[in-house]
Design a protein around this motif. Structure first.
Motif, short mmCIF file in Angstrom:
data_model
loop_
_atom_site.label_atom_id
_atom_site.label_comp_id
_atom_site.label_asym_id
_atom_site.label_seq_id
_atom_site.Cartn_x
_atom_site.Cartn_y
_atom_site.Cartn_z
N TYR A 25 0.84 -1.19 0.00
CA TYR A 25 0.00 0.00 0.00
C TYR A 25 0.88 1.24 0.00
N LEU A 26 0.44 2.22 -0.73
CA LEU A 26 1.09 3.53 -0.74
C LEU A 26 -0.01 4.55 -0.49
N PRO A 27 0.12 5.37 0.55
CA PRO A 27 -0.91 6.38 0.78
C PRO A 27 -1.12 7.23 -0.48
N PRO A 28 -2.36 7.44 -0.87
CA PRO A 28 -2.65 8.15 -2.13
C PRO A 28 -2.01 9.52 -2.25
N MET A 29 -1.71 10.17 -1.13
CA MET A 29 -1.11 11.49 -1.20
C MET A 29 0.27 11.47 -1.86
N TYR A 30 0.92 10.30 -1.94
CA TYR A 30 2.24 10.22 -2.56
C TYR A 30 2.18 9.88 -4.06
N ILE A 31 1.01 9.51 -4.56
CA ILE A 31 0.89 9.14 -5.97
C ILE A 31 1.30 10.29 -6.89
N LYS A 44 10.32 4.95 -15.88
CA LYS A 44 9.20 4.01 -16.04
C LYS A 44 8.63 3.57 -14.70
N SER A 45 9.39 3.79 -13.62
CA SER A 45 8.90 3.46 -12.28
C SER A 45 9.62 4.35 -11.28
N ALA A 46 9.06 4.40 -10.08
CA ALA A 46 9.68 5.18 -9.00
C ALA A 46 9.71 4.32 -7.75
N MET A 47 10.73 4.56 -6.93
CA MET A 47 10.85 3.82 -5.68
C MET A 47 10.74 4.79 -4.53
N ILE A 59 10.54 -0.83 1.16
CA ILE A 59 11.00 -0.22 -0.09
C ILE A 59 9.96 -0.59 -1.12
N LEU A 60 9.34 0.43 -1.72
CA LEU A 60 8.21 0.24 -2.62
C LEU A 60 8.53 0.73 -4.02
N ARG A 61 7.87 0.12 -5.01
CA ARG A 61 7.99 0.55 -6.40
C ARG A 61 6.58 0.81 -6.95
N LEU A 62 6.45 1.95 -7.64
CA LEU A 62 5.22 2.30 -8.33
C LEU A 62 5.53 2.45 -9.80
N GLN A 63 4.73 1.83 -10.65
CA GLN A 63 4.93 1.93 -12.09
C GLN A 63 4.32 3.22 -12.63
N ARG A 64 4.93 3.74 -13.66
CA ARG A 64 4.44 4.95 -14.33
C ARG A 64 3.09 4.64 -14.98
N ASP A 65 2.19 5.62 -14.93
CA ASP A 65 0.87 5.50 -15.55
C ASP A 65 0.66 6.75 -16.40
N ASP A 66 0.90 6.62 -17.71
CA ASP A 66 0.82 7.78 -18.60
C ASP A 66 -0.59 8.36 -18.71
N THR A 108 -6.50 7.66 -8.92
CA THR A 108 -5.42 7.82 -7.95
C THR A 108 -5.50 6.74 -6.87
N LEU A 109 -6.69 6.49 -6.37
CA LEU A 109 -6.86 5.46 -5.35
C LEU A 109 -6.51 4.08 -5.88
N ARG A 110 -6.88 3.81 -7.13
CA ARG A 110 -6.54 2.51 -7.72
C ARG A 110 -5.02 2.35 -7.85
N LEU A 111 -4.34 3.43 -8.23
CA LEU A 111 -2.88 3.36 -8.36
C LEU A 111 -2.21 3.07 -7.02
N ALA A 112 -2.76 3.60 -5.95
CA ALA A 112 -2.18 3.37 -4.62
C ALA A 112 -2.14 1.89 -4.29
N ASP A 113 -3.07 1.13 -4.83
CA ASP A 113 -3.11 -0.31 -4.54
C ASP A 113 -2.25 -1.13 -5.49
N THR A 114 -1.59 -0.50 -6.46
CA THR A 114 -0.76 -1.24 -7.41
C THR A 114 0.72 -1.26 -7.02
N VAL A 115 1.05 -0.62 -5.92
CA VAL A 115 2.44 -0.55 -5.50
C VAL A 115 2.99 -1.95 -5.23
#
Length: 141
Positions: A25-31, A44-47, A59-66, A108-115
């Motif tokens: 999980y990543l709190p949505p405020m960081y998306i 292409k991703s951020a950690m 240590i988390l990774r979030l993929q880029r979402d164009d 944004t909320l959906r992205l938070a759950d893809t971390v």
């Protein structure tokens, strides 16, 4: 106890609570922060490292979402045009009643759950200051 001007004082408002991580999980405020960093850097991703006082770190990774980035740029442009250029302060909840903005918030909320969790770091494996493990305080003062 905290340090205020060199004096150590008790702070009755300070409480150290033991909250476990909700994983992944990543709190949505960081998306928006991470997506903007990827947009600016072309990544292409951020950690990100999330650390607690008692439960170590993730240590988390979030993929880029164009698609999300394009929407973010749309809303930034709207904000700029409607408030910055007009030199008008924005009202509270300024786009909130618009359906497209609500869709953006849900995205944004959906992205938070893809971390993705890259690594879990145990509390005792985090270097806080020198000395044996039992000397390590949670604080540097």
């Amino acid at each position: 106890i905290h340090n205020r001007g060199g004096l150590r004082e008790k702070d009755p408002n300070f409480v150290l609570r033991n909250f476990p991580f909700r994983e992944p999980y990543l709190p949505p405020m960081y998306i928006s922060q991470l997506q903007m960093e990827m947009y600016c850097s072309g990544s292409k991703s951020a950690m990100m490292v999330r650390q607690t006082a008692l439960n170590g770190a993730l240590i988390l990774r979030l993929q880029r979402d164009d698609e999300w980035i394009e929407e973010m740029l749309h809303w930034l442009e709207r904000f700029y045009d409607n408030f910055v250029v007009q030199e008008e302060p924005p009202p509270p909840n300024f786009f909130f009643d618009q359906e497209r903005y609500q869709d953006f918030l849900q995205h944004t909320l959906r992205l938070a759950d893809t971390v993705q969790v890259v690594q879990r770091v145990d509390h005792w494996d985090i270097q806080r200051r020198g000395g044996p493990r039992e000397w390590n305080s949670l604080f540097l003062d």
